[in-house]
Design an enzyme around this catalytic site. Structure first.
Site, PDB file in Angstrom:
ATOM      1  N   GLY A 275      -5.166   2.568  -2.647  1.00  0.00           N
ATOM      2  CA  GLY A 275      -5.370   1.670  -1.514  1.00  0.00           C
ATOM      3  C   GLY A 275      -4.872   2.345  -0.247  1.00  0.00           C
ATOM      4  N   CYS A 342       8.383 -17.628  16.520  1.00  0.00           N
ATOM      5  CA  CYS A 342       9.730 -18.193  16.622  1.00  0.00           C
ATOM      6  C   CYS A 342      10.594 -17.841  15.418  1.00  0.00           C
ATOM      7  CB  CYS A 342       9.614 -19.700  16.776  1.00  0.00           C
ATOM      8  SG  CYS A 342       8.622 -20.067  18.208  1.00  0.00           S
TER       9      CYS A 342
HETATM   10  N1  LLP Z   1      -3.431  -1.236  -8.293  1.00  0.00           N
HETATM   11  C1  LLP Z   1      -2.617  -2.285  -8.484  1.00  0.00           C
HETATM   12  C2  LLP Z   1      -2.638  -2.998  -9.773  1.00  0.00           C
HETATM   13  C3  LLP Z   1      -1.752  -2.700  -7.455  1.00  0.00           C
HETATM   14  O1  LLP Z   1      -0.941  -3.728  -7.651  1.00  0.00           O
HETATM   15  C4  LLP Z   1      -1.754  -2.008  -6.217  1.00  0.00           C
HETATM   16  C5  LLP Z   1      -0.888  -2.419  -5.123  1.00  0.00           C
HETATM   17  C6  LLP Z   1      -2.652  -0.929  -6.059  1.00  0.00           C
HETATM   18  C7  LLP Z   1      -3.465  -0.561  -7.118  1.00  0.00           C
HETATM   19  C8  LLP Z   1      -2.772  -0.144  -4.785  1.00  0.00           C
HETATM   20  O2  LLP Z   1      -1.597   0.516  -4.461  1.00  0.00           O
HETATM   21  P1  LLP Z   1      -1.554   1.572  -3.259  1.00  0.00           P
HETATM   22  O3  LLP Z   1      -2.434   2.751  -3.640  1.00  0.00           O
HETATM   23  O4  LLP Z   1      -2.046   0.904  -2.034  1.00  0.00           O
HETATM   24  O5  LLP Z   1      -0.145   1.940  -3.166  1.00  0.00           O
HETATM   25  N2  LLP Z   1       2.126  -4.996   0.631  1.00  0.00           N
HETATM   26  C9  LLP Z   1       2.833  -3.783   0.270  1.00  0.00           C
HETATM   27  C10 LLP Z   1       2.149  -3.026  -0.825  1.00  0.00           C
HETATM   28  C11 LLP Z   1       1.918  -3.847  -2.077  1.00  0.00           C
HETATM   29  C12 LLP Z   1       1.155  -3.107  -3.130  1.00  0.00           C
HETATM   30  C13 LLP Z   1       0.715  -4.013  -4.205  1.00  0.00           C
HETATM   31  N3  LLP Z   1      -0.071  -3.404  -5.217  1.00  0.00           N
HETATM   32  C14 LLP Z   1       3.027  -2.943   1.520  1.00  0.00           C
HETATM   33  O6  LLP Z   1       2.646  -3.368   2.608  1.00  0.00           O
HETATM   34  O7  LLP Z   1       3.592  -1.871   1.457  1.00  0.00           O
END
Ligand code: LLP
Length: 417
Positions: A275, A342
């Site tokens: 992601g 706020c």
């Molecule tokens: N696959 C699964 C099952 C996941 O839970 C996630 C992310 C991804 C793939 C993708 O991960 P990435 O490649 O983006 O690291 N809101 C948080 C990040 C939460 C990630 C949740 N799961 C932030 O803003 O850092």
């Protein structure tokens, strides 16, 4: 590598000056670079070109259907975690056989929807979910293709809120439990075991947790094979980090090299769920300074974007670089960049050196392409920002700024009130 650069003292996205864009579309707004999105997807995907694989972009990082469509057109699939994400993926034309579905709390309605869309596989996260999926598939007269999400108990050494592969986390099934569940799945008539899956966390800046997890999965696969359970798909999740500040995460090619080396030519189709590494540095949040305010202890820069637009600094204490779109002076001042909400947690940066800015100036909050808009909300009844895709010197509105009317959509006042 991304396409947000200064040219003659002005910040551009590709060939479009961001100041001009902000004047035309207003602020706050998310701006994505098409060339960067394209490049990042290709670099990741091509790092695995020598082996059968499917790059399933993780929709939660950035869910706009224009962005999903772009990755789909490059041969990608998606990783989803809800019926809503499945709906988006299908609207973006992603075929069912390129969709993988994770998440600990899939509802019956969501399972049925995914079965009807004939998705590639469900990543099952608990024994009860296995039963539920078998039951729903039997009800609909089909077979669900499944992988078990294994919790390999490795420490990803990232922020605790985004670490998912340790035994104290709610995700997946531990290794011994997974053996039991694979055996059970084999006896169920409406599931077909096709894969094994793990995802250990997000914003990983080292390779070793990925390799450790893979090693544990491989050992598990050998034990399963001895019992006649052979999987075709190995889903290694997402998690590769990006540079927000000083981090030096491995390049996707380095990541690929380490993974491929550890696989020793295993005859599986690999699935990845990246992601952040694809979209994180492909997007910025543009915001305008409303006021500056000096108090005896702090200098505040009050901007028109807030924690409802970008919650990462408030939620995780995350760092996002902030730069003026047209820098005026060199000498940095220490400021807090805060929004109109706020809450004292409503900040985009704290104790940050920033060139002098004044009301009306436009700032770019960098590396906001992942978990930016997708985590935004209407808190304080603030309409959500517009999303803009830039290609060359042109821009395209891929999501309109919400209006006040949108805020009360679906609300109703009962007659007795
Ligand atoms: N696959 C699964 C099952 C996941 O839970 C996630 C992310 C991804 C793939 C993708 O991960 P990435 O490649 O983006 O690291 N809101 C948080 C990040 C939460 C990630 C949740 N799961 C932030 O803003 O850092």
């Amino acid at each position: 590598m991304h396409h947000f650069e200064y040219k003659q003292g002005e910040l551009y996205c590709e060939n479009l000056p961001l100041d001009q864009l902000a004047q035309q579309v207003g602020t706050p707004c998310y701006v994505y670079s098409y060339a960067t999105l394209h490049h990042h997807f290709k670099v990741f995907d091509e790092a695995f070109r020598d082996v059968p694989h499917l790059t399933c972009f993780s929709v939660k990082a950035s869910s706009n259907i224009a962005i999903l469509k772009l990755f789909g057109s490059l041969g990608g699939g998606v990783d989803i975690v809800s019926g809503g994400e499945l709906f988006r993926a299908r609207k973006a034309g992603i075929p069912g056989d390129r969709i993988v579905y994770s998440g600990v709390g899939k509802t019956c309605e969501e399972i049925d929807y995914a079965l009807r869309e004939n998705i590639l596989l469900f990543n099952i996260e608990s024994p009860q979910e296995l039963e539920a999926i078998n039951e729903r598939a039997s009800h609909l007269g089909c077979k669900a293709r499944i992988a078990l999400r294994v919790n390999p108990d490795v420490d990803p050494r990232t922020h605790p809120y985004i670490s998912t592969g340790m035994k104290k986390n709610k995700f997946g099934i531990d290794i011994e439990g997974a053996i039991t569940e694979y055996r059970r799945a084999k006896t169920l008539s409406n599931v077909e075991i096709i894969g094994i899956d793990c995802h250990v966390g997000s914003q990983l800046t080292e390779i070793s947790p990925f390799v450790d997890a893979l090693r544990r999965l491989r050992m598990l696969m050998e034990r399963l094979e001895a019992e006649g359970i052979v999987v075709q798909y190995l889903d290694l999740g997402g998690g590769l980090g990006i540079t927000y500040d000083q981090e030096a995460p491995p390049h996707p090619r380095e990541y690929a090299r380490a993974i491929l080396q550890e696989l020793h030519g295993l005859p599986c189709t690999l699935i990845f769920e990246p992601g952040r590494v694809i979209v994180g540095n492909a997007g910025v949040l543009l915001t305008r300074v409303l006021y500056t305010k000096q108090t005896p202890s702090k200098n505040f820069v009050i901007v028109d974007a807030a924690m409802n637009d970008l919650i990462r600094p408030s939620l995780y204490g995350s760092y996002h670089h902030i730069q003026p779109v047209r820098p005026m002076g060199e000498e940095a001042q220490m400021v807090d960049v805060v929004g109109p909400i706020c809450e004292s947690s409503d900040f985009l940066a704290r104790d940050r050196g920033l060139p002098p800015v004044q009301a009306g100036d436009c700032l770019a909050v960098m590396s906001a392409g992942a978990y930016g808009f997708s985590m935004s909300s209407n808190y304080n009844s603030r309409p959500r920002a517009a999303e803009i895709l830039v290609k060359g010197e042109r821009f395209y509105t891929i999501r309109e700024r919400e209006r006040w009317e949108d805020l009360i959509k679906g609300e109703a006042i009962p007659g007795f009130v």
